[in-house]
Design a protein around this motif. Structure first.
Motif, PDB file in Angstrom:
ATOM      1  N   ALA A 128       0.821  -1.209   0.000  1.00 39.00           N
ATOM      2  CA  ALA A 128       0.000   0.000   0.000  1.00 39.00           C
ATOM      3  C   ALA A 128       0.855   1.259   0.000  1.00 39.00           C
ATOM      4  CB  ALA A 128      -0.924   0.009   1.216  1.00 39.00           C
ATOM      5  N   ARG A 129       2.075   1.175   0.571  1.00 41.97           N
ATOM      6  CA  ARG A 129       2.983   2.326   0.644  1.00 41.97           C
ATOM      7  C   ARG A 129       3.990   2.358  -0.503  1.00 41.97           C
ATOM      8  NH1 ARG A 129       4.561   1.500   7.042  1.00 41.97           N
ATOM      9  NH2 ARG A 129       2.649   2.366   7.957  1.00 41.97           N
ATOM     10  N   HIS A 130       3.892   1.439  -1.440  1.00 40.34           N
ATOM     11  CA  HIS A 130       4.900   1.335  -2.493  1.00 40.34           C
ATOM     12  C   HIS A 130       5.091   2.682  -3.198  1.00 40.34           C
ATOM     13  CE1 HIS A 130       7.163  -0.088  -5.941  1.00 40.34           C
ATOM     14  NE2 HIS A 130       7.284  -1.268  -5.354  1.00 40.34           N
ATOM     15  N   PRO A 131       6.339   3.130  -3.370  1.00 47.96           N
ATOM     16  CA  PRO A 131       6.572   4.461  -3.964  1.00 47.96           C
ATOM     17  C   PRO A 131       6.107   4.599  -5.408  1.00 47.96           C
ATOM     18  CG  PRO A 131       8.637   3.239  -3.713  1.00 47.96           C
ATOM     19  CD  PRO A 131       7.597   2.480  -2.962  1.00 47.96           C
ATOM     20  N   GLY A 185      -8.918  14.538  -2.968  1.00 46.95           N
ATOM     21  CA  GLY A 185      -7.926  13.489  -2.799  1.00 46.95           C
ATOM     22  C   GLY A 185      -6.798  13.913  -1.888  1.00 46.95           C
ATOM     23  N   THR A 186      -6.193  12.934  -1.212  1.00 48.93           N
ATOM     24  CA  THR A 186      -4.957  13.185  -0.477  1.00 48.93           C
ATOM     25  C   THR A 186      -3.807  12.760  -1.382  1.00 48.93           C
ATOM     26  OG1 THR A 186      -5.459  11.081   0.633  1.00 48.93           O
ATOM     27  CG2 THR A 186      -5.740  13.088   1.910  1.00 48.93           C
ATOM     28  N   GLU A 187      -2.891  13.664  -1.625  1.00 50.30           N
ATOM     29  CA  GLU A 187      -1.803  13.434  -2.586  1.00 50.30           C
ATOM     30  C   GLU A 187      -0.466  13.347  -1.864  1.00 50.30           C
ATOM     31  OE1 GLU A 187       0.563  12.895  -5.794  1.00 50.30           O
ATOM     32  OE2 GLU A 187      -1.631  12.750  -5.740  1.00 50.30           O
ATOM     33  N   LYS A 188       0.236  12.207  -2.048  1.00 50.54           N
ATOM     34  CA  LYS A 188       1.536  11.998  -1.403  1.00 50.54           C
ATOM     35  C   LYS A 188       2.699  12.524  -2.228  1.00 50.54           C
ATOM     36  CE  LYS A 188       0.804   7.948   1.541  1.00 50.54           C
ATOM     37  NZ  LYS A 188       1.225   6.541   1.775  1.00 50.54           N
ATOM     38  N   GLY A 189       2.535  12.601  -3.549  1.00 53.10           N
ATOM     39  CA  GLY A 189       3.651  12.972  -4.411  1.00 53.10           C
ATOM     40  C   GLY A 189       4.362  11.746  -4.947  1.00 53.10           C
ATOM     41  N   ILE A 234      -6.988   4.206  -2.087  1.00 47.97           N
ATOM     42  CA  ILE A 234      -6.095   3.756  -3.156  1.00 47.97           C
ATOM     43  C   ILE A 234      -4.721   3.335  -2.643  1.00 47.97           C
ATOM     44  CG2 ILE A 234      -7.270   5.088  -4.940  1.00 47.97           C
ATOM     45  CD1 ILE A 234      -5.079   7.234  -4.630  1.00 47.97           C
ATOM     46  N   GLY A 235      -4.434   3.624  -1.379  1.00 46.87           N
ATOM     47  CA  GLY A 235      -3.144   3.258  -0.788  1.00 46.87           C
ATOM     48  C   GLY A 235      -3.315   3.105   0.706  1.00 46.87           C
ATOM     49  N   GLU A 236      -2.823   4.075   1.456  1.00 49.20           N
ATOM     50  CA  GLU A 236      -3.016   4.094   2.910  1.00 49.20           C
ATOM     51  C   GLU A 236      -4.259   4.900   3.265  1.00 49.20           C
ATOM     52  OE1 GLU A 236       0.464   4.220   5.862  1.00 49.20           O
ATOM     53  OE2 GLU A 236       1.187   5.380   4.164  1.00 49.20           O
ATOM     54  N   GLY A 237      -5.018   4.380   4.201  1.00 47.43           N
ATOM     55  CA  GLY A 237      -6.108   5.142   4.790  1.00 47.43           C
ATOM     56  C   GLY A 237      -5.825   5.250   6.270  1.00 47.43           C
ATOM     57  N   GLY A 238      -5.173   6.323   6.676  1.00 52.66           N
ATOM     58  CA  GLY A 238      -4.690   6.426   8.038  1.00 52.66           C
ATOM     59  C   GLY A 238      -5.476   7.381   8.909  1.00 52.66           C
ATOM     60  N   GLY A 274       0.377  -6.108  -7.631  1.00 52.26           N
ATOM     61  CA  GLY A 274       0.007  -4.804  -7.089  1.00 52.26           C
ATOM     62  C   GLY A 274      -0.207  -3.730  -8.137  1.00 52.26           C
ATOM     63  N   ALA A 275      -0.829  -2.650  -7.709  1.00 52.66           N
ATOM     64  CA  ALA A 275      -1.181  -1.552  -8.617  1.00 52.66           C
ATOM     65  C   ALA A 275       0.036  -0.929  -9.277  1.00 52.66           C
ATOM     66  CB  ALA A 275      -1.957  -0.481  -7.849  1.00 52.66           C
ATOM     67  N   HIS A 276       1.187  -0.946  -8.607  1.00 49.25           N
ATOM     68  CA  HIS A 276       2.380  -0.300  -9.154  1.00 49.25           C
ATOM     69  C   HIS A 276       2.922  -1.022 -10.383  1.00 49.25           C
ATOM     70  CE1 HIS A 276       3.588  -3.269  -6.111  1.00 49.25           C
ATOM     71  NE2 HIS A 276       4.688  -3.460  -6.848  1.00 49.25           N
ATOM     72  N   ARG A 277       2.552  -2.294 -10.578  1.00 50.20           N
ATOM     73  CA  ARG A 277       3.039  -3.036 -11.737  1.00 50.20           C
ATOM     74  C   ARG A 277       2.185  -2.778 -12.980  1.00 50.20           C
ATOM     75  NH1 ARG A 277       6.662  -7.290 -11.711  1.00 50.20           N
ATOM     76  NH2 ARG A 277       7.826  -7.409  -9.754  1.00 50.20           N
ATOM     77  N   ALA A 278       0.945  -2.383 -12.791  1.00 55.44           N
ATOM     78  CA  ALA A 278       0.066  -2.114 -13.934  1.00 55.44           C
ATOM     79  C   ALA A 278      -0.860  -0.955 -13.582  1.00 55.44           C
ATOM     80  CB  ALA A 278      -0.733  -3.366 -14.303  1.00 55.44           C
ATOM     81  N   PRO A 279      -0.319   0.271 -13.479  1.00 59.25           N
ATOM     82  CA  PRO A 279      -1.139   1.399 -13.021  1.00 59.25           C
ATOM     83  C   PRO A 279      -2.329   1.712 -13.920  1.00 59.25           C
ATOM     84  CG  PRO A 279       1.053   2.114 -13.759  1.00 59.25           C
ATOM     85  CD  PRO A 279       1.088   0.635 -13.678  1.00 59.25           C
TER      86      PRO A 279
END
Length: 318
Positions: free
Chosen positions: A63-66, A113-117, A196-200, A270-275
């Motif tokens: 979920a935290r994958h850059p 949305g919350t955007e991490k960059g 879509i990633g972390e929900g903290g 994971g989502a990072h392999r096929a965005p």
């Protein structure tokens, strides 16, 4: 360079070897295609084995994958004619929260949305997705604006939590989050939230008081991070894997407890392999969830949303 997680090290070695072979000029008369095919098949089997049964802690890492697509990526892929709106009309603009109007599948919508960059510069700009009070007051403002103009609300949640700094507390962090949640619950329009990633913690719930809450398969949603929980309960952040297990923060756990409404499958690895594939799937899930809400009256939407969240506390997790 592709980023690999700690538990993916065996796979990393294979895929790096494949990349080396593909870049290597083969000796005259000798083809390396067979060796590449053999290693690719082995890597595929390794990937399937790794992701067949991820632990809660491993899902937290995914979920935290850059390289995971961020809120702005989904907005660019799914929202046409997007026009950003900024500021809380009281103190400042907070780049950790992005918002604006656009069209989703032809429907005018309000997007949050919350955007991490995605790189060092953008992560600093967006404060790694951790908003200050002005960010949540912007959420409050845009949700009320959506209600005024009868625009359905779509939110994309990806944050480790609200910014915990002294300046944020001084400006009323808790009150700002509470009012954002209140605005979401009172919105007279359909509201779809997607983790879509972390929900903290409250930083996520401020954008999650929705009619339908969706989660990607390898995303997480929790009142506290595993590291924070481990530090409190075991006085040791290294106990985070144990805390992740106890927190029941995975999409499957939350769906089983009826705390979310649907789990969106991710591509293998994971989502990072096929965005692109992931964002298409998210768009389809949002469209499916939104369609039946568009015909409901404001009164019905608010009443059912209120009942949905009251039922969580009334029925518990038994």
């Amino acid at each position: 360079m592709r980023n690999f997680l700690d538990f993916e090290k065996p796979l990393a070695e294979l895929e790096n070897k494949i990349d080396e072979l593909r870049r290597m000029p083969g000796p005259e008369g000798l083809s390396i295609a067979d060796e590449v095919a053999r290693l690719s098949e082995k890597a595929d089997r390794q990937l399937r084995t790794l992701y067949a049964k991820l632990s809660p802690w491993q899902k937290t890492l995914v979920a935290r994958h850059p390289d995971r697509p961020r809120a702005l990526s989904y907005i660019a892929a799914l929202i046409a004619e997007f026009t950003p709106l900024g500021g809380d009309r009281a103190f400042a603009e907070d780049a950790a929260i992005v918002g604006g109007i656009g069209r989703f599948q032809g429907h005018p919508v309000m997007v949050l949305g919350t955007e991490k960059g995605t790189d060092t510069e953008s992560r600093i700009k967006h404060n790694f997705g951790s908003a200050r009070p002005e960010g949540y007051r912007k959420v409050h403002r845009l949700v009320e604006l959506a209600g005024h103009f009868k625009l359905p609300i779509l939110s994309f949640i990806d944050t480790s939590g609200a910014y915990p700094g002294v300046d944020a507390e001084a400006r009323g962090q808790a009150e700002a989050i509470a009012r954002a949640i209140e605005a979401g619950l009172a919105a007279p329009v359909p509201f779809i939230a997607t983790v879509i990633g972390e929900g903290g913690s409250g930083g996520a719930i401020a954008l999650g008081a929705a009619d339908r809450v969706l989660m990607l398969e390898h995303s997480i949603y929790s009142v506290i991070s595993p590291e924070g929980c481990a530090s409190i309960l075991w006085r040791d952040a290294a106990a985070a894997p144990m805390a992740a297990e106890a927190l029941k923060l995975t999409a499957d756990d939350l769906r089983r407890f009826d705390l979310i409404d649907a789990v969106i499958p991710e591509p293998l690895g994971g989502a990072h392999r096929a965005p692109e594939e992931t964002m298409t799937a998210v768009g389809e899930a949002i469209g499916h969830a939104l369609a039946p809400l568009l015909t409901q009256t404001p009164e019905a939407l608010k009443a059912r949303r209120r009942e949905k969240f009251l039922a969580m506390g009334r029925e518990g997790l038994a």
